[in-house]
Design an enzyme around this catalytic site. Structure first.
Site, PDB file in Angstrom:
ATOM      1  N   ASP B  91      -4.009  15.846   7.480  1.00 24.28           N
ATOM      2  CA  ASP B  91      -3.013  16.275   6.505  1.00 24.28           C
ATOM      3  C   ASP B  91      -2.754  17.773   6.721  1.00 24.28           C
ATOM      4  O   ASP B  91      -3.401  18.413   7.550  1.00 24.28           O
ATOM      5  CB  ASP B  91      -3.468  15.951   5.077  1.00 24.28           C
ATOM      6  CG  ASP B  91      -4.748  16.687   4.696  1.00 24.28           C
ATOM      7  OD1 ASP B  91      -5.197  17.574   5.449  1.00 24.28           O
ATOM      8  OD2 ASP B  91      -5.311  16.366   3.637  1.00 24.28           O
ATOM      9  N   GLY B 236       3.407  13.200  -2.783  1.00 27.71           N
ATOM     10  CA  GLY B 236       3.601  13.493  -4.203  1.00 27.71           C
ATOM     11  C   GLY B 236       3.484  12.291  -5.119  1.00 27.71           C
ATOM     12  O   GLY B 236       3.877  12.363  -6.287  1.00 27.71           O
ATOM     13  N   ASP B 286      -3.681   5.948   3.304  1.00 24.89           N
ATOM     14  CA  ASP B 286      -5.038   6.501   3.295  1.00 24.89           C
ATOM     15  C   ASP B 286      -5.451   6.694   1.856  1.00 24.89           C
ATOM     16  O   ASP B 286      -4.594   6.885   0.982  1.00 24.89           O
ATOM     17  CB  ASP B 286      -5.088   7.866   3.987  1.00 24.89           C
ATOM     18  CG  ASP B 286      -4.567   8.968   3.078  1.00 24.89           C
ATOM     19  OD1 ASP B 286      -3.329   9.070   2.927  1.00 24.89           O
ATOM     20  OD2 ASP B 286      -5.383   9.693   2.475  1.00 24.89           O
ATOM     21  N   CYS B 324     -17.406 -12.331   2.898  1.00 22.16           N
ATOM     22  CA  CYS B 324     -17.327 -11.153   3.770  1.00 22.16           C
ATOM     23  C   CYS B 324     -18.341 -11.286   4.902  1.00 22.16           C
ATOM     24  O   CYS B 324     -19.480 -11.688   4.690  1.00 22.16           O
ATOM     25  CB  CYS B 324     -17.604  -9.889   2.950  1.00 22.16           C
ATOM     26  SG  CYS B 324     -17.620  -8.372   3.925  1.00 22.16           S
ATOM     27  N   CYS B 326     -19.288  -8.710   6.872  1.00 20.18           N
ATOM     28  CA  CYS B 326     -19.752  -7.383   7.307  1.00 20.18           C
ATOM     29  C   CYS B 326     -21.272  -7.367   7.409  1.00 20.18           C
ATOM     30  O   CYS B 326     -21.965  -8.228   6.882  1.00 20.18           O
ATOM     31  CB  CYS B 326     -19.247  -6.277   6.386  1.00 20.18           C
ATOM     32  SG  CYS B 326     -20.228  -5.994   4.894  1.00 20.18           S
ATOM     33  N   CYS B 329     -23.082  -7.658   3.981  1.00 20.24           N
ATOM     34  CA  CYS B 329     -23.064  -8.969   3.321  1.00 20.24           C
ATOM     35  C   CYS B 329     -23.836 -10.012   4.118  1.00 20.24           C
ATOM     36  O   CYS B 329     -24.355 -10.965   3.545  1.00 20.24           O
ATOM     37  CB  CYS B 329     -21.619  -9.413   3.090  1.00 20.24           C
ATOM     38  SG  CYS B 329     -20.787  -8.387   1.848  1.00 20.24           S
ATOM     39  N   HIS B 355     -19.619  -1.536   3.410  1.00 23.21           N
ATOM     40  CA  HIS B 355     -18.970  -2.754   2.874  1.00 23.21           C
ATOM     41  C   HIS B 355     -17.555  -2.477   2.392  1.00 23.21           C
ATOM     42  O   HIS B 355     -16.625  -3.234   2.711  1.00 23.21           O
ATOM     43  CB  HIS B 355     -19.766  -3.388   1.738  1.00 23.21           C
ATOM     44  CG  HIS B 355     -18.941  -4.433   1.054  1.00 23.21           C
ATOM     45  ND1 HIS B 355     -18.758  -5.691   1.582  1.00 23.21           N
ATOM     46  CD2 HIS B 355     -18.156  -4.375  -0.054  1.00 23.21           C
ATOM     47  CE1 HIS B 355     -17.911  -6.366   0.823  1.00 23.21           C
ATOM     48  NE2 HIS B 355     -17.530  -5.603  -0.177  1.00 23.21           N
TER      49      HIS B 355
END
Lengths: 389, 389
Positions: B91, B236, B286, B324, B326, B329, B355
């Site tokens: 940014d 904004g 983001d 999930c 991942c 999990c 996670h």
């Protein structure tokens, strides 16, 4: 037999062996990372596996207070609870009761102490410490002992040793009567990823005390062996005494321990010390040093200690340790690690801990390799043979 | 061309595309995890790779203060410094200057502000913000803008928008004159694990402002496009206004953005929101929500939010999210995650963050899959079709 201790090789007093536990084999001499409340601070279990950790240490005192033994037991013991399928050892809670509680009260029956978390009052006896450790379900558990403080005069050291001996008998009696209640024994395993060992149980180790008196250490060893355990620990060291004295007591105590059973030196030590004690014939060691130092930015490398917080590393593009193959040294620069630490980033503690554990485990791997090569005379120099910058 | 934006598929307003940057391809719609000071808090870079992160966001304001742009530049830019070979976006520093500095002073020239770290005074102008972002060397950098506060009346919103437009011109001018100074361009790359892109440079995106006034947003979009950028952000928003209003402004602004260039909605949002905005035709988003919430024990699952600190999970043997895959999990129980959080263990923050990021990235993967299947009408329901308990 719930524990086997197979001979592999020896080099002088040092021995390379294989400790076979209900949850897998452990090559000794071994360094056991400390996972106080069922976690090695900041390091996921799969990373510990990748590092080659074969056995972890859990602290009964902390786990008893939080999350509580009953919770861990119901979730399959520590193996199921923390999803760690390999071997675990728990201490008896005795050391923490002594080191974290200034207001403890010791009687023949046991120790009354206050929780460091909320001040609540609790009581540990040999029986309740065994009950807790059976509920936690580690592969190796420790007799409840009094960790004699340093300095202690001869009378105090003898009285403390005698108490530990009486507690050792009570620990063994309770353990033998209840060892089938371990959460992963005949009741079947309730957690995940852990094999069922229906015929196996935990193993209880005795602890040798006796302060810094060689004759008391000898007597403590002989009378603990008389009670009879599958392994023996040397306790009450690394509690503030000079390092020369530690070594002297360890060396003289080892002489009185059975050659065919595991010897565990509790709470030791620096990288140099774990190599040295392995060379004296110690098989197992544990210490918070690599993990705690990492969280404070103190890193162990093949070229000595690195305090990564120092500004001198802020532009240093090199790896933390050019001789280390860990995932931290392979990827990140000293400058990045210094930045993470200076910025108080979580990742600093994670990466630093992974590296220090890797360094300790690699060190012990090299020790075992040297023993298998039978390189007694060059034992220490082999481990630390890398050229200094 | 330093950036390509290839068409893959569309479903209604939603589009699946491929953004090709100097450091690799990014499948859009994409959620970009926030790595404020060159680290996604608690998560090692190899885990981010495993999670499928294709582009990370860095905060210029924070990196400018610590470790400083010159340090990052010398170490190869952010890619070399943090050992991240994939794409990065920074940014402009504008948002943090406004959100972290109550005592900032805005003039035509730029913004004077005080460091939140030590109170020291600094100055950002469009030129210095570009200089900083060129030194950091992200693949995509942002024009220096004024993030209009909420609420802002029409006069204030217009004045702020006009300032942002003037700053956009100055940003572009400085960027065009200096973009070859990027640390990984013709000078050659000084870090590790990053390919050399001798003919590539960074890409500068413009930012649409205009408060919550649809006509100002339209004017801001048209005049920003007139200046000309390879991609456009909507700034904004998500600064305190009602969510309905956010959606209305996003929807109306998108109409005025070129269809063949990337659209980036800054600072958004919840799992439901990122799906919704993708369905409206947003390509990039983001937000600190998944990582910040994780550190506070708030976890996103296919069955809704889980506050893992609650005692109800203390005996819960099930995985955090049964749907999930991942690494958290797959391995750990809710009871264990609850224990880690309650015990204030470092590993809680590490595992929770892994996670939540996995959940966000999986969500966007499913969004892209649905778009490729052309399933416009069932777009949202496809993403959230799992049965509730």
């Amino acid at each position: 037999m719930s524990l086997q201790f197979q001979i592999e090789a020896s080099a002088g007093a040092a021995r390379a062996r294989r400790l076979i536990t209900p949850h897998g084999e452990v090559e000794t001499p071994v360094f056991m990372p400390v996972g106080t409340v069922a976690s090695v601070k900041g390091v996921p279990q799969d990373v510990l596996e990748e590092l080659g950790v074969q056995i972890l240490l859990g602290n009964t005192y902390h786990l008893y207070l939080r999350p509580g033994v009953e919770t861990v037991r119901r979730l399959g013991g520590l193996h199921g609870f923390m999803a760690w399928p390999r071997a675990i050892l728990t201490d008896s809670g005795g050391f923490q009761v002594f080191s974290l509680n200034e207001l403890r009260k010791v009687t023949e029956e046991g120790v009354t102490f206050r929780s460091h978390l909320d001040g609540s009052e609790h009581f540990f006896s040999p029986e309740s410490a065994m009950e807790a450790q059976i509920g936690l379900g580690a592969d190796i558990v420790m007799a409840f002992d009094e960790c004699t403080e340093y300095p202690a005069d001869r009378d105090r050291a003898r009285a403390s040793m005698e108490l530990t001996l009486r507690w050792a008998e009570r620990s063994k009696k309770y353990f033998e009567e209840h060892k089938n209640e371990v959460p992963w024994s005949s009741n079947g395993h309730v957690g995940t990823a852990v094999p069922t060992w229906s015929e196996k149980t935990q193993s209880l180790f005795g602890i040798v005390q006796g302060g810094n008196y060689r004759d008391l250490r000898r007597e403590s060893a002989e009378r603990t062996i008389e009670i009879g355990f599958p392994g023996y620990a040397i306790g009450g060291l690394s509690v503030g005494e000079p390092r020369d004295l530690t070594r002297e007591i360890v060396e003289s105590t080892i002489e009185h321990l059975p050659a065919d059973q595991p010897r565990y030196l509790m709470g030791v030590g620096t990288p140099e010390e774990i190599v040295e004690y392995a060379s004296l014939g110690i098989d197992m060691m544990d210490c918070v040093l690599p993990t705690r130092a990492a969280r404070h930015g103190l890193l162990f490398t093949s070229e000595g200690k690195v305090s990564i917080k120092q500004a001198r590393y802020s532009q240093d593009q090199g790896p933390l340790d050019a001789n280390c193959g860990c995932r931290v040294c392979r990827r990140y620069s000293r400058a990045y690690l210094r930045h993470l630490y200076a910025s108080n980033e979580l990742l600093a503690q994670v990466l630093n801990t992974i590296h220090n554990l890797s360094f300790y485990l690699d060190t012990m791997r090299r020790v075992r390799h040297s023993i298998r090569l039978g390189e007694e005379s060059r034992f220490l120099s082999n481990i630390w043979s890398r050229p200094k910058p």
